[in-house]
Design an enzyme around this catalytic site. Structure first.
Site, PDB file in Angstrom:
ATOM      1  CE  LYS A 196       1.823  -5.026  -2.962  1.00 27.25           C
ATOM      2  NZ  LYS A 196       1.124  -5.878  -1.318  1.00 27.25           N
ATOM      3  CB  THR A 203       3.752  -5.247   1.211  1.00 23.55           C
ATOM      4  OG1 THR A 203       2.352  -4.276   1.017  1.00 23.55           O
ATOM      5  CG2 THR A 203       3.928  -6.665   0.825  1.00 23.55           C
TER       6      THR A 203
END
Length: 339
Positions: free
Chosen positions: A190, A247
């Site tokens: 991620k 994120t």
């Protein structure tokens, strides 16, 4: 429950602040000067400025003393270093008497391409219960006491129960899983996709493009994770979809900030220097590209980010390449068998 946190960076400090509300906690940092200053001011001005350290939180730069605090079977040792620092710290734990080990770092080790549990297995006895605590968690929000949900993944049901018992209170909710590899892969990849999201937003491509990027990025994470031994359903949870959304969209994300700066044409070395903190997406992009190739997994977004970071490919050329890819059925992929 006695708890020691090794690593006085932002995340280690934030977790220590929360856990010290209910447990005797030692926060260890390698720099004696920084820890002494934090002890006097009751603020970690280097790792997490702006947040008061509870009076009951004990600070130390003595490694042996910090470990002596967690020798009993019901104690917990958290390793809150970066992936780059994990090998050194874990190596120093070889001769220590520890019962339960939990790491917080996210990423692949440069050079080896190892996940954190693989690094730890080189030095720590199989008799030591171990697991990873991960999920969508900006340190500043955790330290401020805002709601947060995390997952503890471990092969040991007892360790999972101990971590839930220790940390599931107040505004902190802890879920459990036995899929260590899946949780680690989600937390690692991620970061690369957050760089891509920053590039997307920095280039002014719009929220439609960002939504598409996050969705197709999740497909890439899942393909690689399953190839490495994770389970598909893990990537729909906190440590897959949850961490990816946070994120890619939150301005506190260091990896997203890297992408935004790259879109402005800033050199990578300048960006990293000005950031002042570790951006794990930069460090593990090469490893993910290598693993994807060796596993025969298609990861065009992650590969494109690596090209921009290391091969001098421009963001504009990368965008054109991604948009010109052959059209396909959205669900037209087959998970590779685990290595």
């Amino acid at each position: 429950m006695n708890i020691t946190v090794l690593g006085a960076g932002a995340w280690g400090t934030a977790l220590a602040i929360v856990l010290a509300q209910r447990h005797p906690v030692v926060l260890w940092g390698r720099d004696a000067g920084h820890m002494l200053a934090a002890e006097k001011s009751r603020e970690n001005s280097v790792g997490l400025p702006g947040f008061a350290l509870p009076d009951q939180l004990m600070l130390s730069s003595d490694f042996d003393d910090a470990l002596a605090h967690v020798k009993t079977p019901d104690s917990l040792l958290f390793v809150a270093t970066s992936v780059a620092g994990l090998r050194e710290v874990t190596k120093n734990l070889q001769s220590a008497v520890i019962q339960n080990l939990v790491w917080l770092c996210k990423g692949f080790e440069e050079g080896t391409g190892f996940l954190p549990h693989q690094v730890i297995s080189e030095f720590i006895s199989p008799a030591v219960s171990r697991g990873v605590l991960s999920g969508p968690s900006f340190a500043q929000e955790v330290a401020a006491g805002l709601p947060c949900a995390l997952t503890i993944a471990s092969d040991s049901p007892l360790l999972r129960q101990q971590v839930v018992s220790a940390a599931n209170f107040g505004n902190m909710r802890i879920y459990s899983s036995d899929d260590v590899t899946g949780v680690e892969v989600g937390g690692a990849v991620k970061n690369i996709l957050a760089i891509a999201a920053g590039l997307c937003d920095g280039m002014g491509l719009g929220t439609n493009a960002r939504a598409a990027l996050i969705t197709r990025g999740l497909a890439e994470i899942t393909r690689l994770g399953v190839a490495l031994g994770g389970r598909p359903e893990t990537f729909m949870g906190l440590t897959g979809m949850g961490d990816l959304i946070l994120t890619c969209t939150g301005d506190l994300s260091r990896n997203r900030q890297v992408g935004l700066a790259l879109a402005k044409g800033q050199p990578l070395d300048v960006i990293v220097a000005e950031l002042g903190h570790v951006a794990e997406g930069v460090r593990c992009a090469r490893a993910v590209r290598m693993l994807a190739k060796s596993c025969h997994v298609d990861m065009p977004i992650a590969d494109a980010v690596a090209g921009i970071l290391f091969d001098g490919v421009s963001p504009q050329a990368t965008l054109a390449q991604l948009l010109s890819r052959h059209a396909r059925d959205e669900a037209d992929y087959t998970y590779q068998k685990p290595l």
